[in-house]
Enzyme design. Structure first.
Site, PDB file in Angstrom:
ATOM      1  N   ARG A 121       0.813  -1.230   0.000  1.00  0.00           N
ATOM      2  CA  ARG A 121       0.000   0.000   0.000  1.00  0.00           C
ATOM      3  C   ARG A 121       0.843   1.275   0.000  1.00  0.00           C
ATOM      4  NH1 ARG A 121      -3.413  -2.976   3.707  1.00  0.00           N
ATOM      5  NH2 ARG A 121      -5.090  -3.905   2.487  1.00  0.00           N
ATOM      6  N   LYS A 143       4.112  11.680 -10.723  1.00  0.00           N
ATOM      7  CA  LYS A 143       3.251  10.910 -11.630  1.00  0.00           C
ATOM      8  C   LYS A 143       3.962   9.596 -11.938  1.00  0.00           C
ATOM      9  CE  LYS A 143       0.553  14.365 -14.131  1.00  0.00           C
ATOM     10  NZ  LYS A 143       0.290  14.983 -15.443  1.00  0.00           N
ATOM     11  N   GLU A 185      11.822  19.418 -23.279  1.00  0.00           N
ATOM     12  CA  GLU A 185      11.092  19.675 -22.029  1.00  0.00           C
ATOM     13  C   GLU A 185      11.717  20.851 -21.273  1.00  0.00           C
ATOM     14  OE1 GLU A 185       8.320  18.129 -21.473  1.00  0.00           O
ATOM     15  OE2 GLU A 185       8.439  16.250 -22.603  1.00  0.00           O
ATOM     16  N   LYS A 227       9.146  23.239 -12.422  1.00  0.00           N
ATOM     17  CA  LYS A 227       8.230  22.098 -12.202  1.00  0.00           C
ATOM     18  C   LYS A 227       7.822  22.017 -10.734  1.00  0.00           C
ATOM     19  CE  LYS A 227       6.668  17.651 -13.285  1.00  0.00           C
ATOM     20  NZ  LYS A 227       6.681  16.487 -14.122  1.00  0.00           N
ATOM     21  N   GLU A 237      -3.212  17.973 -10.591  1.00  0.00           N
ATOM     22  CA  GLU A 237      -3.703  18.510 -11.869  1.00  0.00           C
ATOM     23  C   GLU A 237      -5.205  18.786 -11.816  1.00  0.00           C
ATOM     24  OE1 GLU A 237      -1.522  16.676 -15.112  1.00  0.00           O
ATOM     25  OE2 GLU A 237      -3.143  17.172 -16.483  1.00  0.00           O
ATOM     26  N   ARG A 242      -1.009  22.628 -13.350  1.00  0.00           N
ATOM     27  CA  ARG A 242      -0.150  21.526 -13.803  1.00  0.00           C
ATOM     28  C   ARG A 242      -0.452  21.158 -15.261  1.00  0.00           C
ATOM     29  NH1 ARG A 242       2.121  16.349 -10.370  1.00  0.00           N
ATOM     30  NH2 ARG A 242       3.454  15.617 -12.037  1.00  0.00           N
ATOM     31  N   ASN A 246       1.395  20.366 -20.158  1.00  0.00           N
ATOM     32  CA  ASN A 246       1.059  19.603 -21.362  1.00  0.00           C
ATOM     33  C   ASN A 246       1.221  20.429 -22.632  1.00  0.00           C
ATOM     34  OD1 ASN A 246       0.399  17.281 -19.929  1.00  0.00           O
ATOM     35  ND2 ASN A 246      -1.664  18.035 -19.499  1.00  0.00           N
ATOM     36  N   HIS A 249       1.787  18.817 -25.963  1.00  0.00           N
ATOM     37  CA  HIS A 249       1.521  17.380 -25.834  1.00  0.00           C
ATOM     38  C   HIS A 249       0.303  16.927 -26.632  1.00  0.00           C
ATOM     39  CE1 HIS A 249       4.579  17.622 -22.797  1.00  0.00           C
ATOM     40  NE2 HIS A 249       4.470  16.352 -22.501  1.00  0.00           N
ATOM     41  N   HIS A 253       0.869  14.255 -29.164  1.00  0.00           N
ATOM     42  CA  HIS A 253       0.234  12.939 -29.004  1.00  0.00           C
ATOM     43  C   HIS A 253      -0.316  12.457 -30.351  1.00  0.00           C
ATOM     44  CE1 HIS A 253      -2.207   9.743 -27.226  1.00  0.00           C
ATOM     45  NE2 HIS A 253      -3.153  10.149 -28.063  1.00  0.00           N
ATOM     46  N   HIS A 267       9.114  10.754 -27.966  1.00  0.00           N
ATOM     47  CA  HIS A 267       8.112  11.574 -27.277  1.00  0.00           C
ATOM     48  C   HIS A 267       8.555  13.056 -27.214  1.00  0.00           C
ATOM     49  CE1 HIS A 267       5.163  12.826 -24.301  1.00  0.00           C
ATOM     50  NE2 HIS A 267       6.147  13.264 -23.541  1.00  0.00           N
TER      51      HIS A 267
END
Ligand code: NAD
Ligand code: GLY
Length: 366
Positions: A121, A143, A185, A227, A237, A242, A246, A249, A253, A267
């Protein structure tokens, strides 16, 4: 060494940026390593290049490093490798108060972080990011995820590391194309929120790519600061802050989906071109000047990153590319929020973008 703190109630942690941190990993992790056995997850490329350095530090301090080495590449962010990793950690008798070391790029960090999130957990983990992308983005902010056949990063958790050690020396062995993907980035933080840092990138991007340690330390430190600020403001987010990360992105994507998430377009390369498209689309909407959009495109190209959709030679229409966006995980109640620009350093979230308009724009760019 620079030290940045990610401020989160009860779960704050440091990101340390400097040279030689892996060679001193035992000293850096200090009391977080409560037992002799230290579980480390890595991939085969990183193990070949950096295992010895980590081993020397740990064994020199009487620790017993235990290694779980995964195949390199995105394919390892899978149910199969997650379950193997968790079973291995259980066999190593890792307990909740222990820390697992994640030595690698974003793939290893995301997978190990997720394993740490679900093991008993939730146990501790320490990020030892070895790509530029992981140092400036994926190792910070908690993340974690794996991919499934339905899409990338669809199964995961928010689980913050206890410490991040970004050793600039690891960048010496990183292939140039991976450096470029990480640099996308870096420059993203300038484009989305800091015009001064963007201007610094315009001046110094070539030095970062060429291995200038002072330029790399500044680039990584400023990126992590940006960041850390955003994560502290909007860890999960939910407020929109946050989501600005993106930038590039959503367009990116669609390009990754069209190129089959393959080596044809990494990426970070897709994000780079995606940022150029976001800037050009913002100019088309009259939000920024064409000159500012061109500044973004020029800075991206100067780092050796793709900045022209036409040059990719895709056999697809704007409608096809916009269609991929419908499967973007950022889709929210039938709308797709786009990160657009009001200026360099002034990104905002536009929830009212028509995909038909985006398709027409992409047709022009193709
Ligand atoms: P990666 O982990 O696959 O590393 C890229 C390649 O570089 C791999 O082949 C790896 O073996 C090799 N490598 C790593 N370090 C090296 C070194 N020092 N020297 C030589 N080779 C080295 O990819 P990445 O670009 O680091 O990360 C991409 C992943 O990160 C994606 O899965 C993406 O979804 C994820 N990501 C997560 C977040 C987040 O917030 N969690 C943010 C951005 C990206
Ligand atoms: N890389 C996007 C985020 O961390 O939110």
């Amino acid at each position: 060494m620079a030290v940045i703190c990610v401020e989160l109630a009860g779960r704050s942690y440091e990101v340390r940026v400097g040279e030689g941190l892996l060679a001193d990993v035992a000293g850096q992790c200090g009391a977080m390593l409560r037992k002799k056995r230290v579980p480390i997850v890595t991939d085969e490329n990183v193990a070949r290049l950096w295992r010895e350095t980590v081993d020397a530090s740990l064994t020199g301090a009487e620790f017993d490093p235990r290694w779980h080495v995964l195949p390199a590449g995105e394919g390892s962010k899978s149910w199969d490798q997650l379950s193997r990793t968790v079973e291995w950690l259980l066999a190593e008798e890792v307990e909740r108060g222990d820390h697992i070391l994640a030595l690698g790029g974003g793939v290893i960090g995301d997978l190990t972080g997720f394993a740490a999130a679900i093991l008993k957990r939730g146990c501790g983990f320490i990020q030892l990011p070895t790509t530029l992308l992981a140092q400036v983005d994926s190792s910070v902010g908690g993340k974690t995820a794996i991919n499934t056949p339905a899409g990338k990063n669809l199964v995961g958790a928010f689980h913050q590391p206890s410490l991040v050690l970004a050793d600039l020396n690891v960048l010496e062995t990183l292939p140039g194309r991976e450096m470029g993907a990480g640099y996308a980035e870096v420059i993203k933080y300038g484009i989305l929120g800091d015009a001064g840092f963007f201007a610094w990138c315009e001046e110094n991007g070539a030095k970062v790519m060429a291995g200038d340690k002072a330029a790399q330390e500044y680039a990584v430190t400023e990126s992590v600061k940006a960041k850390a600020r955003i994560v502290a403001e909007d860890e999960r987010e939910t407020t929109g802050a946050r989501a600005l990360l993106n930038l590039g992105h959503t367009f990116g994507h669609a390009l990754e989906a069209e190129t089959g998430f393959s080596d044809r377009l990494l990426h970070g390369e897709a994000v780079a071109l995606g940022m150029v498209l976001a800037a050009r689309y913002s100019a088309r909407r009259g939000l920024i000047s064409a000159a500012d959009a061109q500044r973004v495109a020029t800075a991206i190209a100067a780092a050796g990153l793709p900045n022209s959709l036409a040059a990719l030679g895709l056999n697809a229409s704007g409608t096809t590319l916009a269609g991929h966006m419908l499967h973007d995980k950022k889709m929210d109640a039938g709308t797709l929020p786009f990160v657009l620009l009001k200026g360099i350093g002034q990104a905002f979230l536009d929830r009212d973008v028509s995909l038909r308009d985006v398709a027409d724009f992409l047709d022009e760019q193709l």
